[in-house]
Write a protein that holds these residues in place. Structure first.
Motif, PDB file in Angstrom:
ATOM      1  N   ALA A   1      33.715  30.614  56.470  1.00  0.00           N
ATOM      2  CA  ALA A   1      32.519  31.318  56.934  1.00  0.00           C
ATOM      3  C   ALA A   1      31.510  31.541  55.808  1.00  0.00           C
ATOM      4  N   GLY A   2      31.095  30.443  55.189  1.00  0.00           N
ATOM      5  CA  GLY A   2      30.021  30.537  54.211  1.00  0.00           C
ATOM      6  C   GLY A   2      30.394  30.252  52.780  1.00  0.00           C
ATOM      7  N   GLY A   3      31.679  30.345  52.432  1.00  0.00           N
ATOM      8  CA  GLY A   3      32.082  30.024  51.069  1.00  0.00           C
ATOM      9  C   GLY A   3      31.948  31.178  50.102  1.00  0.00           C
ATOM     10  N   TYR A   4      31.223  30.958  48.990  1.00  0.00           N
ATOM     11  CA  TYR A   4      31.170  31.897  47.858  1.00  0.00           C
ATOM     12  C   TYR A   4      30.051  32.914  48.081  1.00  0.00           C
ATOM     13  N   MET A   5      30.313  33.884  48.932  1.00  0.00           N
ATOM     14  CA  MET A   5      29.242  34.748  49.425  1.00  0.00           C
ATOM     15  C   MET A   5      28.728  35.740  48.382  1.00  0.00           C
ATOM     16  N   THR A   6      29.568  36.173  47.462  1.00  0.00           N
ATOM     17  CA  THR A   6      29.062  37.004  46.368  1.00  0.00           C
ATOM     18  C   THR A   6      28.102  36.199  45.507  1.00  0.00           C
ATOM     19  N   LEU A   7      28.451  34.985  45.194  1.00  0.00           N
ATOM     20  CA  LEU A   7      27.576  34.121  44.400  1.00  0.00           C
ATOM     21  C   LEU A   7      26.251  33.893  45.111  1.00  0.00           C
ATOM     22  N   TYR A   8      26.288  33.737  46.419  1.00  0.00           N
ATOM     23  CA  TYR A   8      25.092  33.379  47.177  1.00  0.00           C
ATOM     24  C   TYR A   8      24.208  34.574  47.528  1.00  0.00           C
TER      25      TYR A   8
ATOM     26  N   ILE B   1      29.808  38.992  36.783  1.00  0.00           N
ATOM     27  CA  ILE B   1      30.513  38.489  37.965  1.00  0.00           C
ATOM     28  C   ILE B   1      29.960  37.130  38.361  1.00  0.00           C
ATOM     29  N   LEU B   2      28.641  37.027  38.420  1.00  0.00           N
ATOM     30  CA  LEU B   2      28.015  35.768  38.809  1.00  0.00           C
ATOM     31  C   LEU B   2      28.239  34.688  37.763  1.00  0.00           C
ATOM     32  N   LEU B   3      28.187  35.052  36.491  1.00  0.00           N
ATOM     33  CA  LEU B   3      28.418  34.062  35.431  1.00  0.00           C
ATOM     34  C   LEU B   3      29.831  33.500  35.494  1.00  0.00           C
ATOM     35  N   GLN B   4      30.803  34.356  35.812  1.00  0.00           N
ATOM     36  CA  GLN B   4      32.173  33.887  35.934  1.00  0.00           C
ATOM     37  C   GLN B   4      32.304  32.908  37.096  1.00  0.00           C
ATOM     38  N   GLU B   5      31.665  33.227  38.208  1.00  0.00           N
ATOM     39  CA  GLU B   5      31.678  32.323  39.362  1.00  0.00           C
ATOM     40  C   GLU B   5      31.009  30.993  39.001  1.00  0.00           C
ATOM     41  N   LEU B   6      29.883  31.077  38.320  1.00  0.00           N
ATOM     42  CA  LEU B   6      29.174  29.861  37.932  1.00  0.00           C
ATOM     43  C   LEU B   6      30.021  29.006  36.994  1.00  0.00           C
ATOM     44  N   ASP B   7      30.668  29.644  36.048  1.00  0.00           N
ATOM     45  CA  ASP B   7      31.486  28.910  35.088  1.00  0.00           C
ATOM     46  C   ASP B   7      32.643  28.198  35.775  1.00  0.00           C
ATOM     47  N   THR B   8      33.280  28.906  36.704  1.00  0.00           N
ATOM     48  CA  THR B   8      34.420  28.320  37.416  1.00  0.00           C
ATOM     49  C   THR B   8      33.986  27.153  38.296  1.00  0.00           C
ATOM     50  N   LEU B   9      32.910  27.349  39.042  1.00  0.00           N
ATOM     51  CA  LEU B   9      32.484  26.341  40.004  1.00  0.00           C
ATOM     52  C   LEU B   9      31.779  25.162  39.354  1.00  0.00           C
TER      53      LEU B   9
ATOM     54  N   VAL C   1      29.178  50.661  52.644  1.00  0.00           N
ATOM     55  CA  VAL C   1      29.518  49.239  52.544  1.00  0.00           C
ATOM     56  C   VAL C   1      29.584  48.833  51.074  1.00  0.00           C
ATOM     57  N   GLU C   2      28.611  49.259  50.295  1.00  0.00           N
ATOM     58  CA  GLU C   2      28.577  48.920  48.869  1.00  0.00           C
ATOM     59  C   GLU C   2      29.783  49.481  48.129  1.00  0.00           C
ATOM     60  N   ASN C   3      30.127  50.734  48.383  1.00  0.00           N
ATOM     61  CA  ASN C   3      31.276  51.346  47.710  1.00  0.00           C
ATOM     62  C   ASN C   3      32.572  50.635  48.050  1.00  0.00           C
ATOM     63  N   PHE C   4      32.656  50.147  49.282  1.00  0.00           N
ATOM     64  CA  PHE C   4      33.854  49.431  49.710  1.00  0.00           C
ATOM     65  C   PHE C   4      33.929  48.052  49.049  1.00  0.00           C
ATOM     66  N   VAL C   5      32.827  47.312  49.136  1.00  0.00           N
ATOM     67  CA  VAL C   5      32.879  45.912  48.744  1.00  0.00           C
ATOM     68  C   VAL C   5      32.944  45.735  47.231  1.00  0.00           C
ATOM     69  N   ARG C   6      32.482  46.708  46.472  1.00  0.00           N
ATOM     70  CA  ARG C   6      32.520  46.559  45.018  1.00  0.00           C
ATOM     71  C   ARG C   6      33.952  46.524  44.498  1.00  0.00           C
ATOM     72  N   GLN C   7      34.910  47.016  45.276  1.00  0.00           N
ATOM     73  CA  GLN C   7      36.322  46.937  44.876  1.00  0.00           C
ATOM     74  C   GLN C   7      36.902  45.543  45.117  1.00  0.00           C
ATOM     75  N   MET C   8      36.174  44.720  45.892  1.00  0.00           N
ATOM     76  CA  MET C   8      36.706  43.429  46.330  1.00  0.00           C
ATOM     77  C   MET C   8      36.070  42.227  45.625  1.00  0.00           C
ATOM     78  N   ARG C   9      34.893  42.402  45.084  1.00  0.00           N
ATOM     79  CA  ARG C   9      34.150  41.262  44.544  1.00  0.00           C
ATOM     80  C   ARG C   9      34.880  40.581  43.388  1.00  0.00           C
ATOM     81  N   PRO C  10      34.671  39.245  43.274  1.00  0.00           N
ATOM     82  CA  PRO C  10      33.808  38.387  44.079  1.00  0.00           C
ATOM     83  C   PRO C  10      34.461  37.982  45.401  1.00  0.00           C
ATOM     84  N   LEU C  11      33.639  37.850  46.441  1.00  0.00           N
ATOM     85  CA  LEU C  11      34.139  37.555  47.778  1.00  0.00           C
ATOM     86  C   LEU C  11      33.956  36.076  48.109  1.00  0.00           C
ATOM     87  N   TYR C  12      35.003  35.508  48.691  1.00  0.00           N
ATOM     88  CA  TYR C  12      34.988  34.092  49.088  1.00  0.00           C
ATOM     89  C   TYR C  12      35.679  33.961  50.428  1.00  0.00           C
ATOM     90  N   ASN C  13      35.083  33.180  51.309  1.00  0.00           N
ATOM     91  CA  ASN C  13      35.715  32.836  52.579  1.00  0.00           C
ATOM     92  C   ASN C  13      35.651  31.325  52.706  1.00  0.00           C
TER      93      ASN C  13
END
Length: 415
Positions: free
Chosen positions: A380-387, A73-81, A365-377
């Motif tokens: 309010a902070g930008g690429y929060m999964t990456l960070y 997940i993080l590698l994909q974010e890094l590659d894109t950004l 919280v973890e069970n919920f958010v794992r269906q949504m990642r990666p998260l970006y706003n």
């Protein structure tokens, strides 16, 4: 020392806070809300800016972690950004200097979206530049962000927004642009060499804009004290840190104290759950800004996540959110059981969960958010999964859209 400000018409924050409190006192059901006298007696003098470069996470440490991660997940974010935007194209984006007016969302959603498009683009631009710098380590993107914001600061952009208690949307829109800019800037400022004049200009602009914007107390019983107060508090804390302005910083802290005091026994935010079929959405929306703000405050050395007022902590609000997500009937007489659930399809509303999970073991919280990642706003902070995401927490994106929707809507009735 705080940076010297160029003159801006603004109402002092102390006066704004007094008016805000007057709104609280006249709110229906105000017995549960902090009174004017109680708020005036609140002593926040212990809160001050201690580290103007702390931002909302340790950027250098996170970049080191990301440099050695094998998390997909993080590698994909890094590659894109890492393939970031062209600075020349960014600089072609014209600052908003004419009077900003935005129609109301609920009466005119299409008109609101059209008017908001350039505002959202600004937020995406600054967040993307900050993300590109963190992903690549290339100073090009950090320097570009400073120059981009300086271009807006030179023209005192966003300082001319229309406000009327019956037409507050331009005021609402501006608040997210301020904290989008401030949080993106906080990520790159410690790494920028030179550009001293540009940085001073950006900080002068952000500080003046924050004071001007926060000088409007908002409508009684709603924007004076609800999620919009929490949003103003987020930029106040972040800009306060960046410009070493303790007055702004304490304004940001005051929202946390107010929210915890005003919380119901079960953990509901009264002005959020009063929104009828959108009660669940706004309970979550309040958490988005409060927890992000708490992260900013905590980086200054304060145990704000442990703060308890009248027996309430922020964890009560989180627990109540998941209670009503699982069973809307738990709202009781606070709101209709047939809750709006469309927000559950949009990951931007849940970026606060990455911050929360960085600090606390919270399986729901973890069970919920794992269906949504990666998260970006975008604001309010930008690429929060990456960070924020622990690389060991989740290794792959959930690709089964049907499973995502089923999990997110578990226990909820479709409207």
């Amino acid at each position: 020392m705080p940076h010297v400000l160029l003159p801006l018409t603004r109402r002092p924050l102390r006066a704004a806070l007094t008016l805000l409190l007057a709104g609280l006192a006249s709110t229906s059901g105000a017995a549960e809300i902090l009174t004017i006298e109680e708020r005036e007696a609140l002593d926040l003098s212990a809160y001050r800016v201690t580290d103007p470069d702390a931002g909302y996470f340790d950027v250098a440490a996170r970049m080191e972690t990301l440099a050695s991660t094998d998390n997909a997940i993080l590698l994909q974010e890094l590659d894109t950004l890492s393939q970031g935007p062209s600075c020349q194209q960014m600089m072609a984006f014209e600052p908003i200097t004419t009077q900003l007016r935005v129609p109301g969302y609920y009466p005119n959603p299409q008109e609101w979206e059209l008017a908001s498009e350039p505002l959202f683009q600004f937020e995406d631009n600054v967040s993307r530049l900050a993300g590109a710098f963190i992903a690549s380590g290339d100073d090009y993107y950090a320097d570009c962000l400073v120059r981009f914001l300086d271009h807006w600061a030179e023209q005192d952009a966003l300082t001319d927004f229309f406000y009327d208690s019956k037409e507050p949307q331009a005021w609402f829109a501006t608040e997210s642009m301020i904290f989008a800019a401030a949080m993106a800037y906080a990520n790159v400022r410690p790494f920028v060499e030179g550009l001293e004049e540009e940085r001073q200009n950006v900080e002068r602009w952000l500080n003046g804009l924050a004071h001007q914007h926060a000088g409007i107390p908002g409508g009684k019983g709603n924007s004076c004290c609800n999620n919009h107060f929490y949003r103003r508090a987020l930029y106040a804390s972040m800009v306060g840190v960046l410009t070493e302005d303790d007055e702004l910083f304490r304004f940001g802290v005051s929202a946390i104290h107010a929210a915890l005091h005003d919380m119901t026994e079960r953990g509901a935010f009264p002005l959020e759950v009063s929104r009828g079929r959108r009660a669940t959405h706004y309970q979550n929306y309040g958490l988005l800004y409060l927890i992000t703000n708490m992260q900013v405050i905590s980086r200054q050395g304060y145990d704000i996540f442990d703060l308890e007022i009248e027996g309430h902590t922020i964890h009560d609000a989180v627990d109540f959110l998941f209670t009503i997500l699982d069973d809307p009937a738990a709202l009781g007489d606070l709101a209709p059981r047939e809750q709006y659930t469309g927000f559950l399809k949009d990951p931007q509303y849940f970026t606060w969960m990455e911050i929360y999970l960085k600090r606390f073991n919270a399986p729901r919280v973890e069970n919920f958010v794992r269906q949504m990642r990666p998260l970006y706003n975008r604001s309010a902070g930008g690429y929060m999964t990456l960070y924020f995401m622990d690389p060991a927490a989740q290794t792959h994106v959930v690709l089964d859209e049907e499973k995502q929707e089923t999990t997110a809507f578990k226990g909820l009735e479709q409207p």
